[in-house]
Design a protein around this motif. Structure first.
Motif, PDB file in Angstrom:
ATOM      1  N   ALA A   1       0.822  -1.213   0.000  1.00  0.00           N
ATOM      2  CA  ALA A   1       0.000   0.000   0.000  1.00  0.00           C
ATOM      3  C   ALA A   1       0.854   1.260   0.000  1.00  0.00           C
ATOM      4  O   ALA A   1       0.390   2.337  -0.408  1.00  0.00           O
ATOM      5  CB  ALA A   1      -0.938   0.008   1.200  1.00  0.00           C
ATOM      6  N   THR A   2       2.120   1.141   0.436  1.00  0.00           N
ATOM      7  CA  THR A   2       3.004   2.309   0.469  1.00  0.00           C
ATOM      8  C   THR A   2       3.420   2.764  -0.926  1.00  0.00           C
ATOM      9  O   THR A   2       4.069   3.800  -1.064  1.00  0.00           O
ATOM     10  CB  THR A   2       4.269   2.021   1.294  1.00  0.00           C
ATOM     11  N   ARG A   3       3.057   2.002  -1.948  1.00  0.00           N
ATOM     12  CA  ARG A   3       3.452   2.375  -3.321  1.00  0.00           C
ATOM     13  C   ARG A   3       2.462   3.346  -3.970  1.00  0.00           C
ATOM     14  O   ARG A   3       2.639   3.730  -5.123  1.00  0.00           O
ATOM     15  CB  ARG A   3       3.556   1.133  -4.204  1.00  0.00           C
ATOM     16  N   PHE A   4       1.434   3.750  -3.214  1.00  0.00           N
ATOM     17  CA  PHE A   4       0.392   4.615  -3.777  1.00  0.00           C
ATOM     18  C   PHE A   4       0.259   5.899  -2.956  1.00  0.00           C
ATOM     19  O   PHE A   4       0.441   5.884  -1.737  1.00  0.00           O
ATOM     20  CB  PHE A   4      -0.958   3.887  -3.787  1.00  0.00           C
ATOM     21  N   PRO A   5      -0.082   7.012  -3.604  1.00  0.00           N
ATOM     22  CA  PRO A   5      -0.315   8.256  -2.853  1.00  0.00           C
ATOM     23  C   PRO A   5      -1.460   8.077  -1.869  1.00  0.00           C
ATOM     24  O   PRO A   5      -2.399   7.303  -2.114  1.00  0.00           O
ATOM     25  CB  PRO A   5      -0.690   9.270  -3.946  1.00  0.00           C
ATOM     26  N   TYR A   6      -1.379   8.768  -0.760  1.00  0.00           N
ATOM     27  CA  TYR A   6      -2.484   8.746   0.192  1.00  0.00           C
ATOM     28  C   TYR A   6      -3.759   9.221  -0.494  1.00  0.00           C
ATOM     29  O   TYR A   6      -3.737  10.134  -1.320  1.00  0.00           O
ATOM     30  CB  TYR A   6      -2.170   9.646   1.387  1.00  0.00           C
ATOM     31  N   GLY A   7      -4.859   8.563  -0.166  1.00  0.00           N
ATOM     32  CA  GLY A   7      -6.139   8.916  -0.777  1.00  0.00           C
ATOM     33  C   GLY A   7      -6.476   8.093  -1.997  1.00  0.00           C
ATOM     34  O   GLY A   7      -7.596   8.175  -2.516  1.00  0.00           O
ATOM     35  N   THR A   8      -5.520   7.278  -2.481  1.00  0.00           N
ATOM     36  CA  THR A   8      -5.792   6.397  -3.617  1.00  0.00           C
ATOM     37  C   THR A   8      -6.696   5.252  -3.171  1.00  0.00           C
ATOM     38  O   THR A   8      -6.434   4.614  -2.154  1.00  0.00           O
ATOM     39  CB  THR A   8      -4.484   5.796  -4.169  1.00  0.00           C
ATOM     40  N   LYS A   9      -7.750   4.993  -3.922  1.00  0.00           N
ATOM     41  CA  LYS A   9      -8.600   3.846  -3.608  1.00  0.00           C
ATOM     42  C   LYS A   9      -7.876   2.581  -4.054  1.00  0.00           C
ATOM     43  O   LYS A   9      -7.607   2.384  -5.237  1.00  0.00           O
ATOM     44  CB  LYS A   9      -9.958   3.956  -4.300  1.00  0.00           C
ATOM     45  N   LEU A  10      -7.562   1.732  -3.105  1.00  0.00           N
ATOM     46  CA  LEU A  10      -6.780   0.536  -3.381  1.00  0.00           C
ATOM     47  C   LEU A  10      -7.662  -0.596  -3.891  1.00  0.00           C
ATOM     48  O   LEU A  10      -8.869  -0.600  -3.694  1.00  0.00           O
ATOM     49  CB  LEU A  10      -6.058   0.091  -2.107  1.00  0.00           C
ATOM     50  N   SER A  11      -7.033  -1.545  -4.554  1.00  0.00           N
ATOM     51  CA  SER A  11      -7.732  -2.749  -5.008  1.00  0.00           C
ATOM     52  C   SER A  11      -6.715  -3.882  -5.092  1.00  0.00           C
ATOM     53  O   SER A  11      -5.505  -3.647  -5.174  1.00  0.00           O
ATOM     54  CB  SER A  11      -8.363  -2.535  -6.394  1.00  0.00           C
TER      55      SER A  11
END
Length: 258
Positions: free
Chosen positions: A171-181
């Motif tokens: 999850a650390t590979r995405f900007p904060y606020g990105t909706k993960l999947s």
């Protein structure tokens, strides 16, 4: 340094009166604790979720078998939590508040320890608040043991992964606020595997919407440029649209800037 580790080993022996439950990720910090506890009454617990790579989970199993430590793998579904799903800046707090209670249930009266080290106390680690609230013990931090001291001591003990790069959750590979999947997390995992296959063992693939940003050590830039056409082709096979090389190089916590 030796005095710190002598005190640590004494402390672990005292905790052993209750039995020890180690939150085991397979990083060098928790692996050193695994080694130091291998002759004690210890159970290693590893959480398996979309946030960990298969290779990391496999490594934990191999290490537990090597040191003869009982392991329990508990499945965890972070994306079922709507707060974690949207990757807030304090995501790590909510993750730990979700899965450490499961560990406490499993541990019973055992002392629960984790691999937080002294350096972690000086950087942005929202999960530390959750550890404190849940009374999780961080013996490496307690005795002021730094990452370098951990690696040096592990090397002296001939722990083969003493120089293993840190592997924070996907999850650390995405900007904060990105909706993960699950799909996005798998894309990162597969992309970083590709980079390793090209010889970049220490890498991060950060995804900003349609842009994939590669972080590797600056000393590897020349090797990357020499192979960039093949690398880009391989990464685009994952559905990535734009590929960039971050000229600041590999660094921890680069998403904390956004």
């Amino acid at each position: 340094m030796q005095n710190k580790f002598n005190e640590l080993k004494k402390y672990l022996t005292e905790l052993n009166e209750r039995g020890i439950c180690l939150a085991f990720s397979g990083g060098i910090d928790s692996t050193l604790l695994l080694y130091l506890c291998k002759d004690l009454d210890v159970v290693a617990v590893t959480f398996k979720s979309d946030f960990q790579t298969k290779s990391e989970i496999d490594l934990t199993t191999d290490l537990c078998k090597k040191y003869g430590v009982e392991q329990e793998i508990i499945k965890f579904y972070p994306l079922e939590n709507p707060v974690i799903l949207n990757n807030p800046k304090d995501r790590c707090y909510y993750c730990k508040k979700t899965f450490f209670p499961k560990l406490k249930d499993f541990a019973g009266g055992r002392a629960i320890i984790d691999g937080t080290n002294f350096d972690d106390l000086g950087v942005y680690r929202p999960g530390l608040k959750a550890l404190k609230e849940l009374d999780i013990i961080s013996p490496l931090a307690k005795f002021g043991i730094t990452k370098k001291e951990i690696r040096d001591y592990a090397k002296n003990l001939e722990i083969e992964i003493f120089d293993k790069p840190s592997t924070p959750c996907l999850a650390t590979r995405f900007p904060y606020g990105t909706k993960l999947s699950t799909q996005l997390l798998q894309t990162v995992e597969q992309g970083e595997i590709i980079l390793k296959e090209f010889g970049f063992l220490n890498n991060r693939l950060r995804i900003h919407n349609e842009i994939a940003r590669i972080e590797i050590p600056q000393e590897d830039f020349k090797k990357f440029i020499e192979q960039h056409e093949t690398i880009i082709k391989s990464l685009k096979s994952l559905g990535l649209k734009y590929i960039s090389l971050d000229i600041e190089g590999l660094r921890s916590g680069s998403m904390d800037l956004f």
